[in-house]
Motif scaffolding. Structure first.
Motif, PDB file in Angstrom:
ATOM      1  N   PHE A 232     -67.239   7.470  70.462  1.00  0.00           N
ATOM      2  CA  PHE A 232     -66.798   8.999  70.153  1.00  0.00           C
ATOM      3  C   PHE A 232     -66.015   9.523  71.286  1.00  0.00           C
ATOM      4  CE2 PHE A 232     -67.500  13.495  70.005  1.00  0.00           C
ATOM      5  CZ  PHE A 232     -67.144  13.612  68.754  1.00  0.00           C
ATOM      6  N   TRP A 243     -52.823  20.431  65.564  1.00  0.00           N
ATOM      7  CA  TRP A 243     -53.087  21.198  64.764  1.00  0.00           C
ATOM      8  C   TRP A 243     -53.140  22.620  64.879  1.00  0.00           C
ATOM      9  CZ3 TRP A 243     -57.581  18.000  62.624  1.00  0.00           C
ATOM     10  CH2 TRP A 243     -57.412  16.820  62.009  1.00  0.00           C
TER      11      TRP A 243
ATOM     12  N   ALA B 171     -65.215  19.495  66.357  1.00  0.00           N
ATOM     13  CA  ALA B 171     -64.701  19.131  65.395  1.00  0.00           C
ATOM     14  C   ALA B 171     -64.249  17.701  65.016  1.00  0.00           C
ATOM     15  CB  ALA B 171     -63.079  20.136  65.519  1.00  0.00           C
ATOM     16  N   LYS B 172     -64.048  17.044  66.059  1.00  0.00           N
ATOM     17  CA  LYS B 172     -63.785  15.651  65.884  1.00  0.00           C
ATOM     18  C   LYS B 172     -65.010  14.866  65.495  1.00  0.00           C
ATOM     19  CE  LYS B 172     -63.639  12.717  69.548  1.00  0.00           C
ATOM     20  NZ  LYS B 172     -63.261  12.032  71.222  1.00  0.00           N
ATOM     21  N   CYS B 173     -66.307  15.578  65.802  1.00  0.00           N
ATOM     22  CA  CYS B 173     -67.713  14.895  65.426  1.00  0.00           C
ATOM     23  C   CYS B 173     -67.825  15.555  63.898  1.00  0.00           C
ATOM     24  CB  CYS B 173     -68.646  15.687  66.130  1.00  0.00           C
ATOM     25  SG  CYS B 173     -70.262  14.960  65.401  1.00  0.00           S
ATOM     26  N   LEU B 175     -65.094  15.572  61.726  1.00  0.00           N
ATOM     27  CA  LEU B 175     -64.076  14.714  61.065  1.00  0.00           C
ATOM     28  C   LEU B 175     -64.731  13.422  60.897  1.00  0.00           C
ATOM     29  CD1 LEU B 175     -61.029  16.107  62.589  1.00  0.00           C
ATOM     30  CD2 LEU B 175     -61.270  16.205  60.314  1.00  0.00           C
ATOM     31  N   ASP B 179     -65.535  11.265  57.587  1.00  0.00           N
ATOM     32  CA  ASP B 179     -65.003   9.896  57.319  1.00  0.00           C
ATOM     33  C   ASP B 179     -66.143   8.933  56.791  1.00  0.00           C
ATOM     34  OD1 ASP B 179     -63.411   7.560  57.757  1.00  0.00           O
ATOM     35  OD2 ASP B 179     -64.318   7.344  59.254  1.00  0.00           O
ATOM     36  N   PHE B 217     -55.838  12.254  61.757  1.00  0.00           N
ATOM     37  CA  PHE B 217     -56.980  11.886  61.082  1.00  0.00           C
ATOM     38  C   PHE B 217     -56.943  10.206  60.865  1.00  0.00           C
ATOM     39  CE2 PHE B 217     -59.803  11.869  57.093  1.00  0.00           C
ATOM     40  CZ  PHE B 217     -60.847  12.174  57.798  1.00  0.00           C
TER      41      PHE B 217
END
Lengths: 248, 248
Positions: A232, A243, B171-173, B175, B179, B217
């Motif tokens: 991660f 963004w 936010a990455k987590c 996304l 997924d 993304f």
């Protein structure tokens, strides 16, 4: 609840089940959800069960009773398809006996089974048997079935597992899938039961009760958790998306 | 179905939602499930919705109608708790109007909302509002809510996300969690809507529609898939368990 997974490969079959049963949250017990039926050198079959424990136990007991009698049984089925039909027939017999009484108490006739193995002369086969006694068979396109709390552990199987995966790797994948489920859902619990069947051995190659303090499973859980964190962290951060420079 | 997640941190809030709606499998559409209510510099709120689309649209429309009128509204609520109550009241109003007619067609009054934001003088707050109009509030112990198809994407959030996680990492987590859900469930679909609120800014810091071909993304999805494979491969193999030397 329950989590069980059965995997079909060129090389054989892998089965993994947890042992937790619960009625609500205050009646939690440990029951084996894996049954093995074997006549070594001629046939080997494994059944995993989810759903109402009274129903699933009745089905497994019926299957054993039939084996002790003279008529149709898992030991006489000429192939796995007929064996799966026999499992379905036993489900229907329990349904005939119990479903109406259950309904009177507002309880669904709830049972879902994974059934697979190999009979001499055939390749390994894997089935998902439903409460109605009907079933579907796994194919190379969709070479696994899950029953019970299946969603938490599905992404890792979809990413890793294929029909050509080696048996030991499939078992590792099933264990990781179980770990994700154990972490996120209280109704799935240790210990686990693992069975590995190698193609054409016609006996169980490995049958293992895995306890919570098992050193290998511990290493797997800790190692996976660490590596997921590292994976991660290594991914590009959101600032690289560009963004949020304005308001998007 | 739907998948939405809302995350509460020291540093602010992150919201992510998909846009797929479906009635059965043959009526699939794209609808925004994220609504933003803002009076910049004074208050900012985000609502994510799952459930019956006619119900959730009615609730959002009512919230906007109230804001255009003189009485209670999201713009007048003195704090987020009262704002969440107002959201619950709007859910109950839709229930009073529609629930009986829905029931006549065998349709549940099915709605689940994530509602959060910040009003000047308070820290950021996050709520999960139910179909009955009641709600629970997130705390540092459980700093996130999911609605809709929540199970596939729960393990990664449980492993990575904490109340002290930085906003961009959260936010990455979210996304990555999306997924995993997109990969395993057809009823969740692109594009996505992402909102980031920084503590005490009292406006949306980032509001982004993420399309399927978004380069960042895409990098995240491909990178995560590769790293998961590598992490899996790096884990000790089953032969190190010593389980299957005999028959276990």
């Amino acid at each position: 609840m329950t989590y069980c997974v059965g995997m079909l490969m060129d090389a054989g079959l892998v089965f993994l089940s947890d042992t937790r049963t619960n009625a609500g949250v205050d009646q939690i017990n440990t029951f084996r959800k894996m049954a093995v039926f074997e006549r070594a050198g001629e046939r080997v079959m494994v059944l995993l069960s989810a759903g109402n424990l009274a129903v699933t136990q009745s089905v497994v007991t019926l299957l054993h009773e039939r084996m002790a009698q003279d008529g149709d049984s898992l030991l006489r089925a000429p192939n796995l398809f007929e064996a799966a039909r026999h499992v379905g027939d036993c489900v229907r017999e329990v349904h005939r006996r119990d479903a109406e009484s259950l309904r009177a108490f507002g309880i669904d006739f709830n049972v879902s089974l994974i059934f697979g193995g190999q009979i001499a002369g055939e390749p390994p086969r894997l089935f998902n048997v439903y409460a109605a006694g009907n079933f579907v068979e796994a194919t190379p396109d969709t070479p696994y079935f899950q029953i019970g709390e299946s969603k938490y552990g599905k992404p890792i199987i979809d990413r890793i597992f294929r029909h050509h995966t080696p048996l030991e790797e499939a078992a590792k994948c099933a264990l990781i899938s179980m770990d994700s489920t154990l972490k996120s859902n209280l109704s799935v619990g240790m210990p686990l039961d693992l069975a590995i069947l190698r193609r054409d051995e016609l006996r169980v190659a490995c049958l293992r009760r895995i306890e919570a303090d098992d050193p290998y499973f511990q290493r797997l859980r800790v190692g996976w958790s660490e590596r997921i964190q590292q994976a991660f962290t290594a991914l590009p951060g959101l600032e690289e998306a560009g963004w949020c420079d304005g308001r998007g």
